[in-house]
Design an enzyme around this catalytic site. Structure first.
Site, PDB file in Angstrom:
ATOM      1  N   CYS A  26       0.843  -1.178  -0.070  1.00  0.00           N
ATOM      2  CA  CYS A  26       0.036  -0.166   0.095  1.00  0.00           C
ATOM      3  C   CYS A  26       0.781   1.348  -0.022  1.00  0.00           C
ATOM      4  CB  CYS A  26      -0.841   0.077   1.183  1.00  0.00           C
ATOM      5  SG  CYS A  26      -2.333  -1.306   0.998  1.00  0.00           S
ATOM      6  N   TYR A  57      -6.750  -8.772   7.539  1.00  0.00           N
ATOM      7  CA  TYR A  57      -7.973  -8.381   7.045  1.00  0.00           C
ATOM      8  C   TYR A  57      -9.204  -8.824   7.076  1.00  0.00           C
ATOM      9  CZ  TYR A  57      -4.285  -4.732   6.294  1.00  0.00           C
ATOM     10  OH  TYR A  57      -3.249  -3.960   6.556  1.00  0.00           O
TER      11      TYR A  57
END
Length: 366
Positions: free
Chosen positions: A32, A193
């Site tokens: 990310c 996640y």
């Protein structure tokens, strides 16, 4: 691009999955950037930073470039500054990246995901603390109302209807990824996640059909794979990223369960397991060292029929070549090392005596 002779090193041998041939086994792990706009019509839209970031690794000779975790919905972002793929404006910006990556001879891939209870946090370089609805964030959702860590909010427990809505969002994201020109799609099931939260009994305390037994805890992952595979073309490969262990004693996801899930994912159309570890719980003891996650990929390769890629402190060409030559993985994924050196593949080719295509404007330096 000009042609170059085939390399003898395993690291530089092409790898074919379905109709896609990746020119070498040096692949970029999704990382990310937390650099998109957070609000307004350009929320989650890739811009010049993202283009330059991925373009550099393509000109650097990386065989497969897997784009950072790209959210299937606004609420699925790890931070408000994540890339998204929930609307067509985002698709148009991403097409610019895939077009350039293909022109360099690399394969463009994308990881789609939902952050679950780890959503709505600040940028990592600002500490990554939770950002609540009273700031620029929102209340995260999860399988169970169990916060990620002290100081994190108690997440909203998803209803069965909401679970199905998120499954549909993954499918819609897959369709947009195809429209944007990606040739490899990866479902993010790792690092604590949302999908990983369903897999692990540490975070999944449900008593319905999505919690309890192995079959129930893996149900959401399999349903997402099925929904995505129904949209993603038969001729294109589908990856799944897994945390092979939570590094927890007693109530975490385990390496044995990873092996069991690998066979199940293979049956449902997954072509390769991207094997990482950890991320579900803070403050766990992880024996970090060079190649420390490779044995988990090696187990998948040895005990299942699903191909596997290894990641985790793979930094040197000889190290990467040995992993592949020993049959411990089908490819290596580089993360931080590619942040440090976008041209790592070219350095590896020199050190291993291999040759890879060079962009014509760079020939004078090769």
């Amino acid at each position: 691009m000009s042609a170059a002779p085939a390399a003898f090193a395993t690291l530089f041998q092409p790898y074919t999955l379905r109709s896609v041939t990746i020119p070498n086994r040096i692949w970029m792990a999704p990382m990310c950037q937390y650099s998109a706009e957070a609000f307004g019509p350009n929320a989650g839209v890739a811009h010049d930073w993202h283009f330059t970031h991925y373009a550099a690794r393509a000109t650097g000779g990386t065989g497969l470039i897997i784009q950072e975790a790209t959210a299937v919905s606004p609420e699925g972002r790890i931070s408000p500054y994540d890339l998204g793929i929930w609307n067509d404006t985002q698709v148009e910006a991403l097409r610019r990246i895939t077009t350039f990556v293909k022109a360099q001879g690399s394969v463009p891939g994308i990881q789609i995901g939902h952050a679950g209870r780890k959503a709505s946090t600040d940028r990592t370089w600002k500490g990554g603390a939770p950002v609540g609805p009273d700031g620029d964030g929102w209340l995260p959702s999860a399988p169970s109302p169990v916060p990620f860590a002290e100081g994190h909010p108690v997440p909203h427990e998803l209803t069965v209807e909401e679970i199905r809505e998120i499954t549909d969002q993954f499918a819609a994201a897959a369709g947009r990824a195809l429209a944007a020109g990606y040739e490899v799609l990866e479902i993010h099931g790792a690092h604590g996640y949302l999908i990983g939260e369903f897999l692990s009994p540490h975070s999944n305390r449900r008593t319905d059909s999505y919690g309890g037994s192995f079959e129930n805890r893996t149900r959401f992952a399999v349903e997402v794979v099925d929904a995505v595979r129904a949209v993603w073309p038969e001729e294109l490969p589908l990856f799944f990223r897994i945390s092979a262990t939570d590094w927890l004693d007693g109530d975490g996801w385990t390496a044995d369960e990873t092996v069991r899930l690998a066979d199940l994912l293979r049956e449902h159309g997954v072509d390769l397991l991207d094997v990482s570890t950890g991320g579900l719980a803070p403050h766990v003891k992880i024996p970090v060292g060079p190649g420390y996650q490779v044995p988990f990929a090696a187990r998948v390769k040895a005990e299942t029929t699903l191909p596997a890629a290894a990641v985790g402190l793979i930094t040197e060409p000889e190290q990467a070549e040995k992993i592949l030559a020993n049959g411990e993985a089908d490819a290596v994924l580089l993360g931080r090392e590619l942040l440090r050196d976008p041209y790592w593949a070219r350095r590896a080719a020199r050190e291993l005596g291999a040759e890879i295509p060079v962009p014509n404007p760079y020939h004078r330096s090769w």
